[in-house]
Design a protein around this motif. Structure first.
Motif, PDB file in Angstrom:
ATOM      1  N   CYS A 101       4.795  19.236  -0.103  1.00 58.34           N
ATOM      2  CA  CYS A 101       6.107  18.826  -0.631  1.00 58.34           C
ATOM      3  C   CYS A 101       6.903  20.035  -1.125  1.00 58.34           C
ATOM      4  O   CYS A 101       7.156  20.163  -2.329  1.00 58.34           O
ATOM      5  CB  CYS A 101       5.952  17.784  -1.717  1.00 58.34           C
ATOM      6  SG  CYS A 101       4.730  18.195  -2.972  1.00 58.34           S
ATOM      7  N   PRO A 102       7.317  20.922  -0.213  1.00 61.56           N
ATOM      8  CA  PRO A 102       8.045  22.128  -0.632  1.00 61.56           C
ATOM      9  C   PRO A 102       9.404  21.837  -1.264  1.00 61.56           C
ATOM     10  O   PRO A 102       9.927  22.655  -2.009  1.00 61.56           O
ATOM     11  CB  PRO A 102       8.202  22.908   0.678  1.00 61.56           C
ATOM     12  CG  PRO A 102       8.113  21.888   1.744  1.00 61.56           C
ATOM     13  CD  PRO A 102       7.179  20.838   1.228  1.00 61.56           C
ATOM     14  N   GLN A 103       9.946  20.650  -1.005  1.00 64.94           N
ATOM     15  CA  GLN A 103      11.268  20.308  -1.531  1.00 64.94           C
ATOM     16  C   GLN A 103      11.285  20.140  -3.050  1.00 64.94           C
ATOM     17  O   GLN A 103      12.338  20.272  -3.668  1.00 64.94           O
ATOM     18  CB  GLN A 103      11.816  19.052  -0.839  1.00 64.94           C
ATOM     19  CG  GLN A 103      11.086  17.768  -1.169  1.00 64.94           C
ATOM     20  CD  GLN A 103       9.817  17.525  -0.379  1.00 64.94           C
ATOM     21  OE1 GLN A 103       9.379  18.367   0.393  1.00 64.94           O
ATOM     22  NE2 GLN A 103       9.208  16.365  -0.577  1.00 64.94           N
ATOM     23  N   ILE A 104      10.134  19.904  -3.672  1.00 60.54           N
ATOM     24  CA  ILE A 104      10.127  19.760  -5.128  1.00 60.54           C
ATOM     25  C   ILE A 104      10.026  21.095  -5.859  1.00 60.54           C
ATOM     26  O   ILE A 104      10.251  21.164  -7.060  1.00 60.54           O
ATOM     27  CB  ILE A 104       9.000  18.815  -5.613  1.00 60.54           C
ATOM     28  CG1 ILE A 104       7.626  19.453  -5.400  1.00 60.54           C
ATOM     29  CG2 ILE A 104       9.092  17.461  -4.973  1.00 60.54           C
ATOM     30  CD1 ILE A 104       6.528  18.791  -6.192  1.00 60.54           C
ATOM     31  N   LEU A 105       9.690  22.149  -5.130  1.00 62.91           N
ATOM     32  CA  LEU A 105       9.553  23.466  -5.753  1.00 62.91           C
ATOM     33  C   LEU A 105      10.930  24.085  -6.002  1.00 62.91           C
ATOM     34  O   LEU A 105      11.776  24.123  -5.113  1.00 62.91           O
ATOM     35  CB  LEU A 105       8.727  24.393  -4.859  1.00 62.91           C
ATOM     36  CG  LEU A 105       7.277  23.995  -4.661  1.00 62.91           C
ATOM     37  CD1 LEU A 105       6.637  24.833  -3.577  1.00 62.91           C
ATOM     38  CD2 LEU A 105       6.507  24.115  -5.957  1.00 62.91           C
ATOM     39  N   THR A 106      11.129  24.559  -7.208  1.00 60.32           N
ATOM     40  CA  THR A 106      12.365  25.256  -7.561  1.00 60.32           C
ATOM     41  C   THR A 106      12.034  26.710  -7.888  1.00 60.32           C
ATOM     42  O   THR A 106      10.874  27.050  -8.149  1.00 60.32           O
ATOM     43  CB  THR A 106      13.034  24.611  -8.785  1.00 60.32           C
ATOM     44  OG1 THR A 106      12.162  24.763  -9.916  1.00 60.32           O
ATOM     45  CG2 THR A 106      13.347  23.142  -8.552  1.00 60.32           C
ATOM     46  N   ASN A 107      13.065  27.539  -7.894  1.00 61.92           N
ATOM     47  CA  ASN A 107      12.860  28.947  -8.240  1.00 61.92           C
ATOM     48  C   ASN A 107      12.269  29.066  -9.641  1.00 61.92           C
ATOM     49  O   ASN A 107      11.333  29.830  -9.869  1.00 61.92           O
ATOM     50  CB  ASN A 107      14.185  29.704  -8.137  1.00 61.92           C
ATOM     51  CG  ASN A 107      14.019  31.166  -8.472  1.00 61.92           C
ATOM     52  OD1 ASN A 107      13.040  31.785  -8.103  1.00 61.92           O
ATOM     53  ND2 ASN A 107      14.981  31.709  -9.179  1.00 61.92           N
TER      54      ASN A 107
ATOM     55  N   SER B 139       9.355  32.058   3.549  1.00 65.86           N
ATOM     56  CA  SER B 139      10.758  31.661   3.637  1.00 65.86           C
ATOM     57  C   SER B 139      10.911  30.175   3.936  1.00 65.86           C
ATOM     58  O   SER B 139      12.009  29.637   3.866  1.00 65.86           O
ATOM     59  CB  SER B 139      11.472  32.493   4.705  1.00 65.86           C
ATOM     60  OG  SER B 139      10.876  32.285   5.958  1.00 65.86           O
ATOM     61  N   ASP B 140       9.817  29.495   4.249  1.00 72.94           N
ATOM     62  CA  ASP B 140       9.862  28.045   4.493  1.00 72.94           C
ATOM     63  C   ASP B 140      10.224  27.270   3.233  1.00 72.94           C
ATOM     64  O   ASP B 140      10.775  26.171   3.317  1.00 72.94           O
ATOM     65  CB  ASP B 140       8.518  27.546   5.013  1.00 72.94           C
ATOM     66  CG  ASP B 140       8.164  28.139   6.357  1.00 72.94           C
ATOM     67  OD1 ASP B 140       9.081  28.592   7.066  1.00 72.94           O
ATOM     68  OD2 ASP B 140       6.973  28.151   6.699  1.00 72.94           O
ATOM     69  N   VAL B 141       9.900  27.811   2.081  1.00 69.50           N
ATOM     70  CA  VAL B 141      10.259  27.175   0.814  1.00 69.50           C
ATOM     71  C   VAL B 141      11.663  27.649   0.454  1.00 69.50           C
ATOM     72  O   VAL B 141      11.883  28.834   0.176  1.00 69.50           O
ATOM     73  CB  VAL B 141       9.258  27.544  -0.306  1.00 69.50           C
ATOM     74  CG1 VAL B 141       9.659  26.914  -1.620  1.00 69.50           C
ATOM     75  CG2 VAL B 141       7.852  27.128   0.079  1.00 69.50           C
ATOM     76  N   LEU B 142      12.609  26.747   0.484  1.00 65.15           N
ATOM     77  CA  LEU B 142      14.013  27.104   0.298  1.00 65.15           C
ATOM     78  C   LEU B 142      14.311  27.691  -1.085  1.00 65.15           C
ATOM     79  O   LEU B 142      15.270  28.423  -1.249  1.00 65.15           O
ATOM     80  CB  LEU B 142      14.902  25.891   0.561  1.00 65.15           C
ATOM     81  CG  LEU B 142      14.817  25.324   1.978  1.00 65.15           C
ATOM     82  CD1 LEU B 142      15.694  24.090   2.108  1.00 65.15           C
ATOM     83  CD2 LEU B 142      15.204  26.373   3.005  1.00 65.15           C
ATOM     84  N   ALA B 143      13.500  27.379  -2.064  1.00 64.06           N
ATOM     85  CA  ALA B 143      13.730  27.869  -3.427  1.00 64.06           C
ATOM     86  C   ALA B 143      13.390  29.349  -3.591  1.00 64.06           C
ATOM     87  O   ALA B 143      13.803  29.975  -4.557  1.00 64.06           O
ATOM     88  CB  ALA B 143      12.924  27.042  -4.419  1.00 64.06           C
ATOM     89  N   VAL B 144      12.644  29.913  -2.666  1.00 61.27           N
ATOM     90  CA  VAL B 144      12.262  31.323  -2.774  1.00 61.27           C
ATOM     91  C   VAL B 144      13.440  32.193  -2.352  1.00 61.27           C
ATOM     92  O   VAL B 144      13.971  32.056  -1.254  1.00 61.27           O
ATOM     93  CB  VAL B 144      11.022  31.646  -1.901  1.00 61.27           C
ATOM     94  CG1 VAL B 144      10.691  33.119  -1.959  1.00 61.27           C
ATOM     95  CG2 VAL B 144       9.835  30.822  -2.356  1.00 61.27           C
ATOM     96  N   ASN B 145      13.861  33.076  -3.265  1.00 62.37           N
ATOM     97  CA  ASN B 145      14.987  33.969  -2.993  1.00 62.37           C
ATOM     98  C   ASN B 145      14.670  35.355  -3.548  1.00 62.37           C
ATOM     99  O   ASN B 145      13.541  35.629  -3.933  1.00 62.37           O
ATOM    100  CB  ASN B 145      16.276  33.388  -3.590  1.00 62.37           C
ATOM    101  CG  ASN B 145      16.141  33.088  -5.065  1.00 62.37           C
ATOM    102  OD1 ASN B 145      15.418  33.774  -5.787  1.00 62.37           O
ATOM    103  ND2 ASN B 145      16.818  32.056  -5.530  1.00 62.37           N
ATOM    104  N   LYS B 146      15.676  36.226  -3.602  1.00 56.98           N
ATOM    105  CA  LYS B 146      15.462  37.598  -4.093  1.00 56.98           C
ATOM    106  C   LYS B 146      14.968  37.612  -5.528  1.00 56.98           C
ATOM    107  O   LYS B 146      14.156  38.451  -5.905  1.00 56.98           O
ATOM    108  CB  LYS B 146      16.747  38.409  -3.973  1.00 56.98           C
ATOM    109  CG  LYS B 146      17.131  38.713  -2.564  1.00 56.98           C
ATOM    110  CD  LYS B 146      18.422  39.495  -2.515  1.00 56.98           C
ATOM    111  CE  LYS B 146      18.874  39.671  -1.081  1.00 56.98           C
ATOM    112  NZ  LYS B 146      20.135  40.393  -0.978  1.00 56.98           N
ATOM    113  N   ILE B 147      15.461  36.697  -6.322  1.00 56.59           N
ATOM    114  CA  ILE B 147      15.039  36.622  -7.730  1.00 56.59           C
ATOM    115  C   ILE B 147      13.550  36.286  -7.815  1.00 56.59           C
ATOM    116  O   ILE B 147      12.813  36.868  -8.623  1.00 56.59           O
ATOM    117  CB  ILE B 147      15.888  35.582  -8.494  1.00 56.59           C
ATOM    118  CG1 ILE B 147      17.349  36.020  -8.520  1.00 56.59           C
ATOM    119  CG2 ILE B 147      15.347  35.357  -9.898  1.00 56.59           C
ATOM    120  CD1 ILE B 147      18.308  34.961  -8.997  1.00 56.59           C
ATOM    121  N   THR B 148      13.104  35.383  -6.967  1.00 57.18           N
ATOM    122  CA  THR B 148      11.687  35.008  -6.949  1.00 57.18           C
ATOM    123  C   THR B 148      10.824  36.200  -6.560  1.00 57.18           C
ATOM    124  O   THR B 148       9.806  36.482  -7.201  1.00 57.18           O
ATOM    125  CB  THR B 148      11.441  33.864  -5.947  1.00 57.18           C
ATOM    126  OG1 THR B 148      12.426  32.852  -6.119  1.00 57.18           O
ATOM    127  CG2 THR B 148      10.068  33.262  -6.122  1.00 57.18           C
TER     128      THR B 148
END
Length: 117
Positions: free
Chosen positions: A17-23, A40-49
């Protein structure tokens, strides 16, 4: 939760359930333990993460960053310079990683590189 169980729980959440994960959730609860795998499949992962991975410090032995095509080399270099205990580094699909991160790797993983870089 013990640090050695954190990567397993994070992997289960990523796959089911990657959609429940937030940064905020990832940086607060899952960037610890001996191994961190960010995709990168988890949309919440970004540069800040990815930058927050530097906070894992001495306990981190394995880092897997997979599929981050758009992130600049400097993002990876900044993180690597603060991980003295890192033994395994996987940058699969990180097309922008280059000279800066290699120099950072050389200081953290000196046994993996020749003298000339």
């Amino acid at each position: 939760m013990p640090d050695n169980l954190v990567p397993k729980l994070f992997a289960m959440l990523r796959s089911t359930c990657p959609q429940i994960l937030t940064n905020a959730m990832i940086t607060s609860y899952f960037l610890r333990g001996p191994s961190i795998v960010l995709t990168s499949d988890v949309l919440a992962v970004n540069k800040i993460t990815i930058s927050a991975v530097a906070g894992a410090g001495n306990s981190l032995h394995e880092l897997h960053l997979i599929g981050f095509v758009k992130f600049a080399d400097s993002v990876f270099a900044t993180v690597l310079s603060s991980m003295p205990s890192l033994r395994v580094l996987v940058l699969r699909g990180c097309a922008q990683s280059g000279v800066c991160h290699c120099r950072g790797c050389r200081t953290v993983l000196p046994f993996a590189f020749d003298r000339e870089l």
